[in-house]
Design a protein around this motif. Structure first.
Motif, PDB file in Angstrom:
ATOM      1  N   LEU A   8       0.835  -1.331   0.070  1.00 22.84           N
ATOM      2  CA  LEU A   8       0.035   0.044   0.212  1.00 22.84           C
ATOM      3  C   LEU A   8       0.913   1.298  -0.016  1.00 22.84           C
ATOM      4  CD1 LEU A   8      -2.881  -0.998   2.665  1.00 22.84           C
ATOM      5  CD2 LEU A   8      -2.941  -0.968   0.195  1.00 22.84           C
ATOM      6  N   PHE A   9       1.800   1.432   0.812  1.00 21.28           N
ATOM      7  CA  PHE A   9       2.330   2.737   1.114  1.00 21.28           C
ATOM      8  C   PHE A   9       3.120   3.107   0.135  1.00 21.28           C
ATOM      9  CE2 PHE A   9       6.199   5.043   2.600  1.00 21.28           C
ATOM     10  CZ  PHE A   9       5.616   6.079   3.050  1.00 21.28           C
ATOM     11  N   PHE A  10       4.193   2.372  -0.559  1.00 19.10           N
ATOM     12  CA  PHE A  10       5.132   2.500  -1.550  1.00 19.10           C
ATOM     13  C   PHE A  10       4.564   2.834  -2.829  1.00 19.10           C
ATOM     14  CE2 PHE A  10       7.821   0.941   1.781  1.00 19.10           C
ATOM     15  CZ  PHE A  10       9.052   1.972   1.454  1.00 19.10           C
ATOM     16  N   PRO A  11       3.486   1.953  -3.316  1.00 21.39           N
ATOM     17  CA  PRO A  11       2.666   2.491  -4.530  1.00 21.39           C
ATOM     18  C   PRO A  11       2.088   3.697  -4.321  1.00 21.39           C
ATOM     19  CG  PRO A  11       2.370   0.083  -4.175  1.00 21.39           C
ATOM     20  CD  PRO A  11       3.329   0.572  -2.722  1.00 21.39           C
ATOM     21  N   ALA A  12       1.417   4.019  -3.325  1.00 20.02           N
ATOM     22  CA  ALA A  12       0.549   5.216  -3.046  1.00 20.02           C
ATOM     23  C   ALA A  12       1.491   6.301  -3.031  1.00 20.02           C
ATOM     24  CB  ALA A  12      -0.081   4.969  -1.852  1.00 20.02           C
ATOM     25  N   THR A  13       2.806   6.210  -2.361  1.00 21.24           N
ATOM     26  CA  THR A  13       3.515   7.360  -2.479  1.00 21.24           C
ATOM     27  C   THR A  13       4.178   7.635  -3.638  1.00 21.24           C
ATOM     28  OG1 THR A  13       3.937   6.741   0.022  1.00 21.24           O
ATOM     29  CG2 THR A  13       5.362   8.455  -0.868  1.00 21.24           C
ATOM     30  N   GLU A  25       0.409   2.535 -12.902  1.00 19.14           N
ATOM     31  CA  GLU A  25       1.590   2.407 -13.628  1.00 19.14           C
ATOM     32  C   GLU A  25       2.894   1.975 -13.151  1.00 19.14           C
ATOM     33  OE1 GLU A  25       3.953   5.851 -15.239  1.00 19.14           O
ATOM     34  OE2 GLU A  25       2.348   5.537 -16.601  1.00 19.14           O
ATOM     35  N   ASN A  26       3.129   2.458 -11.878  1.00 17.57           N
ATOM     36  CA  ASN A  26       4.141   2.139 -11.095  1.00 17.57           C
ATOM     37  C   ASN A  26       4.076   1.182 -10.205  1.00 17.57           C
ATOM     38  OD1 ASN A  26       5.974   4.461 -12.233  1.00 17.57           O
ATOM     39  ND2 ASN A  26       4.287   5.629 -11.630  1.00 17.57           N
ATOM     40  N   TYR A  27       3.094   0.508 -10.044  1.00 18.49           N
ATOM     41  CA  TYR A  27       2.797  -0.364  -8.739  1.00 18.49           C
ATOM     42  C   TYR A  27       3.862  -1.509  -8.800  1.00 18.49           C
ATOM     43  CZ  TYR A  27       0.212  -3.073  -5.383  1.00 18.49           C
ATOM     44  OH  TYR A  27      -0.010  -3.983  -4.214  1.00 18.49           O
ATOM     45  N   LYS A  28       3.857  -2.158  -9.914  1.00 16.37           N
ATOM     46  CA  LYS A  28       5.030  -3.211  -9.928  1.00 16.37           C
ATOM     47  C   LYS A  28       6.489  -2.943  -9.119  1.00 16.37           C
ATOM     48  CE  LYS A  28       7.084  -7.155 -12.719  1.00 16.37           C
ATOM     49  NZ  LYS A  28       7.249  -7.523 -13.935  1.00 16.37           N
ATOM     50  N   VAL A  29       7.053  -1.858  -9.713  1.00 19.27           N
ATOM     51  CA  VAL A  29       8.327  -1.381  -9.361  1.00 19.27           C
ATOM     52  C   VAL A  29       8.165  -0.953  -7.915  1.00 19.27           C
ATOM     53  CG1 VAL A  29      10.007   0.371  -9.740  1.00 19.27           C
ATOM     54  CG2 VAL A  29       9.093  -0.674 -11.758  1.00 19.27           C
ATOM     55  N   SER A  88      11.442   9.902  -6.282  1.00 26.32           N
ATOM     56  CA  SER A  88      11.655  10.943  -7.203  1.00 26.32           C
ATOM     57  C   SER A  88      12.338  10.422  -8.593  1.00 26.32           C
ATOM     58  CB  SER A  88      12.606  11.996  -6.910  1.00 26.32           C
ATOM     59  OG  SER A  88      11.954  12.912  -5.764  1.00 26.32           O
ATOM     60  N   VAL A  89      13.208   9.153  -8.282  1.00 27.51           N
ATOM     61  CA  VAL A  89      13.946   8.964  -9.470  1.00 27.51           C
ATOM     62  C   VAL A  89      12.827   8.065 -10.276  1.00 27.51           C
ATOM     63  CG1 VAL A  89      15.502   7.069 -10.143  1.00 27.51           C
ATOM     64  CG2 VAL A  89      16.167   8.870  -8.718  1.00 27.51           C
ATOM     65  N   THR A  90      12.300   6.950  -9.492  1.00 23.09           N
ATOM     66  CA  THR A  90      11.058   6.201 -10.187  1.00 23.09           C
ATOM     67  C   THR A  90      10.278   7.008 -10.842  1.00 23.09           C
ATOM     68  OG1 THR A  90      11.340   4.789  -8.200  1.00 23.09           O
ATOM     69  CG2 THR A  90       9.434   4.479  -9.649  1.00 23.09           C
ATOM     70  N   VAL A  91       9.658   8.198 -10.603  1.00 21.55           N
ATOM     71  CA  VAL A  91       8.634   8.719 -11.481  1.00 21.55           C
ATOM     72  C   VAL A  91       9.334   9.592 -12.575  1.00 21.55           C
ATOM     73  CG1 VAL A  91       7.061   8.791  -9.440  1.00 21.55           C
ATOM     74  CG2 VAL A  91       8.502  10.988  -9.782  1.00 21.55           C
ATOM     75  N   HIS A  92      10.626   9.877 -12.425  1.00 21.41           N
ATOM     76  CA  HIS A  92      11.060  10.755 -13.635  1.00 21.41           C
ATOM     77  C   HIS A  92      11.944   9.930 -14.375  1.00 21.41           C
ATOM     78  CE1 HIS A  92      12.534  14.597 -14.863  1.00 21.41           C
ATOM     79  NE2 HIS A  92      13.772  14.133 -15.127  1.00 21.41           N
ATOM     80  N   PHE A  93      12.234   8.668 -14.177  1.00 21.65           N
ATOM     81  CA  PHE A  93      12.829   7.913 -15.266  1.00 21.65           C
ATOM     82  C   PHE A  93      11.877   6.578 -15.361  1.00 21.65           C
ATOM     83  CE2 PHE A  93      16.180  10.130 -13.182  1.00 21.65           C
ATOM     84  CZ  PHE A  93      16.858  11.073 -14.393  1.00 21.65           C
ATOM     85  N   ASP A  94      12.151   6.047 -16.487  1.00 25.22           N
ATOM     86  CA  ASP A  94      11.633   4.601 -16.714  1.00 25.22           C
ATOM     87  C   ASP A  94      12.511   3.427 -16.541  1.00 25.22           C
ATOM     88  OD1 ASP A  94       9.596   2.594 -17.729  1.00 25.22           O
ATOM     89  OD2 ASP A  94       9.890   3.049 -19.855  1.00 25.22           O
ATOM     90  N   LEU A  95      12.678   3.271 -15.276  1.00 26.32           N
ATOM     91  CA  LEU A  95      13.515   2.214 -14.907  1.00 26.32           C
ATOM     92  C   LEU A  95      13.121   1.199 -13.982  1.00 26.32           C
ATOM     93  CD1 LEU A  95      16.353   4.717 -13.335  1.00 26.32           C
ATOM     94  CD2 LEU A  95      16.332   3.690 -15.638  1.00 26.32           C
TER      95      LEU A  95
END
Length: 231
Positions: free
Chosen positions: A65-70, A99-103, A152-159
């Protein structure tokens, strides 16, 4: 007349930012409501055994919950900072969450383990050795900034998660100014939210921290990018 118009424009801009922050922060708070209830229960637990009973559930929910939501909240902060005009602009909080849930889940598992070990060490040494406890507390500040930079890195780069970890670590150590900025702004916001205006937590705290932290990250990114392009 122009003064009145200017005041109205300023009030509109302020109200728009308040709406952005509060709407997305409330969505973030809703996703984290089970975690908040668990933390409150642990704080007011009458017995230490109750804390250890609740801890496993908290550990499981953090990466889920916390990490995907944040991460989704930081993705919205990226929009606000960049004032995006590309196809990623003005998207919903929920779309970023998906979109970012898995990472975020994968990274959340690692971060939860790291934070669990760190907090366990701080708790243990608080009654055994104060000096070692303070050293772990300093490590906690470093881990906090590293965690924030990861968002910040996760949302700015597709990694992938591993590459995002590496880049977030480099961001954390490359600029002491950025490090201190993230640490101090977060500490001030958390202090105000916990001890002065607790109602800020579900309405503004997360969004403001995300906005200020990504702003610091983005300034550093532009600076490093400029140096790289100009030799």
């Amino acid at each position: 007349m122009s003064r009145t118009s200017g005041i109205r424009g300023g009030l509109y801009a302020v109200s728009e930012w308040i709406a952005k922050f509060s709407l997305n922060n409330l969505q973030w708070a809703v996703f984290n409501l089970p975690i908040a209830l668990l933390v409150i229960s642990m704080i007011y637990a009458e017995k230490v055994e109750d804390i250890f009973y609740l801890a496993p559930t908290l550990i499981v929910l953090m990466p889920i919950l916390f990490f995907p939501a944040t991460t989704a909240l930081f993705a919205k902060a990226r929009e606000w900072v960049r004032k995006d005009l590309d196809d990623r602009s003005d998207r919903s909080y929920l779309s970023y969450y998906k979109e970012n849930y898995k990472v975020s889940l994968q990274a959340g598992i690692v971060f939860t383990i790291l934070w669990g070990i760190l907090l366990g060490d701080i708790y243990y040494f608080s009654t055994v050795n104060e000096l070692i406890m303070n050293l772990f507390f300093i490590l906690g500040i470093i881990l906090y900034v590293f965690t924030i930079n990861f968002f910040s890195v996760t949302v700015h780069f597709d990694l992938k998660a591993r590459a995002a970890f590496k880049k977030a670590f480099l961001v954390t150590i490359v600029s002491p100014i950025s490090f201190v900025t993230v640490a101090i702004t977060s500490a001030v916001m958390l202090y105000i939210s916990v001890y002065v205006f607790p109602l800020m937590i579900p309405i503004f705290t997360g969004a403001i921290i995300a906005f200020l932290s990504f702003s610091s990250f983005y300034r550093l990114f532009l600076k490093l990018n400029h140096k790289e392009n100009n030799g």
